[in-house]
Scaffold this motif. Structure first.
Motif, PDB file in Angstrom:
ATOM      1  N   THR A  26      -1.376   7.249  -6.462  1.00  0.00           N
ATOM      2  CA  THR A  26      -2.612   6.294  -6.323  1.00  0.00           C
ATOM      3  C   THR A  26      -3.385   6.902  -7.625  1.00  0.00           C
ATOM      4  O   THR A  26      -4.382   5.919  -7.993  1.00  0.00           O
ATOM      5  CB  THR A  26      -3.258   6.994  -4.775  1.00  0.00           C
ATOM      6  OG1 THR A  26      -2.587   6.566  -3.822  1.00  0.00           O
ATOM      7  CG2 THR A  26      -4.629   6.221  -4.724  1.00  0.00           C
ATOM      8  N   GLU A  29      -7.019  -1.818   1.336  1.00  0.00           N
ATOM      9  CA  GLU A  29      -6.423  -1.074   2.508  1.00  0.00           C
ATOM     10  C   GLU A  29      -6.679   0.445   2.288  1.00  0.00           C
ATOM     11  O   GLU A  29      -7.097   1.247   3.156  1.00  0.00           O
ATOM     12  CB  GLU A  29      -5.000  -1.460   2.830  1.00  0.00           C
ATOM     13  CG  GLU A  29      -4.385  -1.022   4.249  1.00  0.00           C
ATOM     14  CD  GLU A  29      -3.085  -1.443   4.377  1.00  0.00           C
ATOM     15  OE1 GLU A  29      -2.321  -0.604   4.617  1.00  0.00           O
ATOM     16  OE2 GLU A  29      -2.977  -2.694   4.343  1.00  0.00           O
ATOM     17  N   LEU A  30      -6.463   0.763   1.148  1.00  0.00           N
ATOM     18  CA  LEU A  30      -6.366   2.131   0.613  1.00  0.00           C
ATOM     19  C   LEU A  30      -8.092   2.757   1.042  1.00  0.00           C
ATOM     20  O   LEU A  30      -8.158   4.060   1.341  1.00  0.00           O
ATOM     21  CB  LEU A  30      -6.147   2.423  -0.705  1.00  0.00           C
ATOM     22  CG  LEU A  30      -6.238   3.896  -1.335  1.00  0.00           C
ATOM     23  CD1 LEU A  30      -5.232   4.891  -0.555  1.00  0.00           C
ATOM     24  CD2 LEU A  30      -5.931   4.106  -2.717  1.00  0.00           C
ATOM     25  N   ALA A  89      -9.978   4.068   8.631  1.00  0.00           N
ATOM     26  CA  ALA A  89      -8.904   3.903   9.278  1.00  0.00           C
ATOM     27  C   ALA A  89      -9.529   3.363  10.583  1.00  0.00           C
ATOM     28  O   ALA A  89     -10.764   3.783  11.015  1.00  0.00           O
ATOM     29  CB  ALA A  89      -8.259   5.339   9.746  1.00  0.00           C
ATOM     30  N   GLU A 126      -7.928   8.219   7.166  1.00  0.00           N
ATOM     31  CA  GLU A 126      -6.933   8.453   8.084  1.00  0.00           C
ATOM     32  C   GLU A 126      -6.252   9.869   8.197  1.00  0.00           C
ATOM     33  O   GLU A 126      -6.071  10.307   9.067  1.00  0.00           O
ATOM     34  CB  GLU A 126      -5.776   7.293   7.995  1.00  0.00           C
ATOM     35  CG  GLU A 126      -4.663   7.223   9.274  1.00  0.00           C
ATOM     36  CD  GLU A 126      -3.733   6.318   8.984  1.00  0.00           C
ATOM     37  OE1 GLU A 126      -4.129   5.090   9.014  1.00  0.00           O
ATOM     38  OE2 GLU A 126      -2.600   6.591   8.886  1.00  0.00           O
ATOM     39  N   ARG A 127      -5.768  10.350   6.825  1.00  0.00           N
ATOM     40  CA  ARG A 127      -5.297  11.681   7.071  1.00  0.00           C
ATOM     41  C   ARG A 127      -5.164  11.928   5.636  1.00  0.00           C
ATOM     42  O   ARG A 127      -5.274  11.003   4.564  1.00  0.00           O
ATOM     43  CB  ARG A 127      -3.769  11.571   7.584  1.00  0.00           C
ATOM     44  CG  ARG A 127      -2.889  10.660   6.734  1.00  0.00           C
ATOM     45  CD  ARG A 127      -1.189  10.888   7.200  1.00  0.00           C
ATOM     46  NE  ARG A 127      -0.429   9.890   6.589  1.00  0.00           N
ATOM     47  CZ  ARG A 127      -0.074   9.917   5.375  1.00  0.00           C
ATOM     48  NH1 ARG A 127      -0.433  11.078   4.530  1.00  0.00           N
ATOM     49  NH2 ARG A 127       0.964   9.187   4.861  1.00  0.00           N
ATOM     50  N   CYS A 156      -0.220   4.089   0.409  1.00  0.00           N
ATOM     51  CA  CYS A 156      -0.860   5.389   1.244  1.00  0.00           C
ATOM     52  C   CYS A 156      -1.781   4.573   2.415  1.00  0.00           C
ATOM     53  O   CYS A 156      -2.099   3.423   2.409  1.00  0.00           O
ATOM     54  CB  CYS A 156      -1.537   6.129   0.558  1.00  0.00           C
ATOM     55  SG  CYS A 156      -0.981   6.459  -1.127  1.00  0.00           S
ATOM     56  N   PRO A 157      -1.888   5.510   3.426  1.00  0.00           N
ATOM     57  CA  PRO A 157      -2.705   4.981   4.548  1.00  0.00           C
ATOM     58  C   PRO A 157      -4.187   5.155   4.028  1.00  0.00           C
ATOM     59  O   PRO A 157      -4.411   5.961   2.884  1.00  0.00           O
ATOM     60  CB  PRO A 157      -2.565   6.218   5.435  1.00  0.00           C
ATOM     61  CG  PRO A 157      -2.197   7.496   4.947  1.00  0.00           C
ATOM     62  CD  PRO A 157      -1.322   6.803   3.572  1.00  0.00           C
ATOM     63  N   PRO A 158      -5.167   4.525   4.948  1.00  0.00           N
ATOM     64  CA  PRO A 158      -6.838   4.530   4.320  1.00  0.00           C
ATOM     65  C   PRO A 158      -6.998   6.011   4.103  1.00  0.00           C
ATOM     66  O   PRO A 158      -6.457   6.838   4.923  1.00  0.00           O
ATOM     67  CB  PRO A 158      -7.328   3.964   5.316  1.00  0.00           C
ATOM     68  CG  PRO A 158      -6.443   3.007   6.141  1.00  0.00           C
ATOM     69  CD  PRO A 158      -5.075   3.513   5.969  1.00  0.00           C
ATOM     70  N   ALA A 180       0.739  -1.191   0.148  1.00  0.00           N
ATOM     71  CA  ALA A 180      -0.056   0.004  -0.119  1.00  0.00           C
ATOM     72  C   ALA A 180       0.767   1.157   0.140  1.00  0.00           C
ATOM     73  O   ALA A 180       1.802   1.377   0.824  1.00  0.00           O
ATOM     74  CB  ALA A 180      -0.901  -0.058   1.090  1.00  0.00           C
ATOM     75  N   GLU A 208       1.938  10.446  -2.757  1.00  0.00           N
ATOM     76  CA  GLU A 208       1.017   9.558  -2.280  1.00  0.00           C
ATOM     77  C   GLU A 208      -0.357   9.643  -3.316  1.00  0.00           C
ATOM     78  O   GLU A 208      -0.645   8.673  -4.183  1.00  0.00           O
ATOM     79  CB  GLU A 208       0.434   9.545  -1.088  1.00  0.00           C
ATOM     80  CG  GLU A 208       1.501   9.121  -0.055  1.00  0.00           C
ATOM     81  CD  GLU A 208       1.070   9.180   1.722  1.00  0.00           C
ATOM     82  OE1 GLU A 208       1.697   8.441   2.400  1.00  0.00           O
ATOM     83  OE2 GLU A 208       0.461   9.952   1.651  1.00  0.00           O
ATOM     84  N   LEU A 235      -3.447  12.706   1.814  1.00  0.00           N
ATOM     85  CA  LEU A 235      -2.524  12.193   1.268  1.00  0.00           C
ATOM     86  C   LEU A 235      -1.609  13.274   0.973  1.00  0.00           C
ATOM     87  O   LEU A 235      -1.905  14.425   0.588  1.00  0.00           O
ATOM     88  CB  LEU A 235      -2.924  11.529  -0.205  1.00  0.00           C
ATOM     89  CG  LEU A 235      -4.102  10.380  -0.056  1.00  0.00           C
ATOM     90  CD1 LEU A 235      -4.375  10.050  -1.745  1.00  0.00           C
ATOM     91  CD2 LEU A 235      -3.548   9.322   0.573  1.00  0.00           C
TER      92      LEU A 235
END
Length: 120
Positions: A34, A112-113, A117, A23-24, A18-20, A16, A30, A26
């Motif tokens: 994506t 996951e993306l 979160a 969550e924050r 990037c975080p979900p 992944a 990122e 990008l």
């Protein structure tokens, strides 16, 4: 008839980037990474080809099995190339045919993306 073993090519694992999204925000990098993935999937023919490969028995599909998507063979090849360039598919030539697969890590990273979160 002599058979020759072909060397195995190590496939790079996709993680992944990037975080979900919930969550924050990008970062610019990122978002760029994506966007390449989503742009590749933004075309209906590419999305259908990706789905055909991902759902094919055995986890991989020969180009000969996935070419009937309503466009010409050269167009199918173009779209498969774009999916490979975006890191969504990997391919392997076996004789005259090319086999495509979606690495499990790609599907995991995409899922996951798009999850919330904290699993909420």
């Amino acid at each position: 008839m002599t058979t020759k073993a072909l060397p195995l090519v190590e496939q790079k694992s996709v993680t992944a980037c990037c975080p979900p999204l919930s969550e924050r925000p990008l970062t610019a990098e990122e978002a760029e990474q994506t966007a390449v993935m989503f742009k590749a999937l933004g075309d209906p023919v590419r999305l259908r080809l990706f789905s055909l490969v991902a759902s094919h028995e055995g986890g991989e599909a020969c180009v000969c099995d996935i070419s009937d998507v309503g466009v010409s063979q050269p167009t199918v090849s173009h779209h498969l190339k774009k999916l490979r360039e975006a890191g969504l598919l990997s391919s392997e030539r076996r004789g005259t045919w090319v086999y495509y697969r979606v690495e499990p890590s790609v599907l995991a990273a995409m899922g996951e993306l798009l999850t919330r979160a904290g699993g909420a």
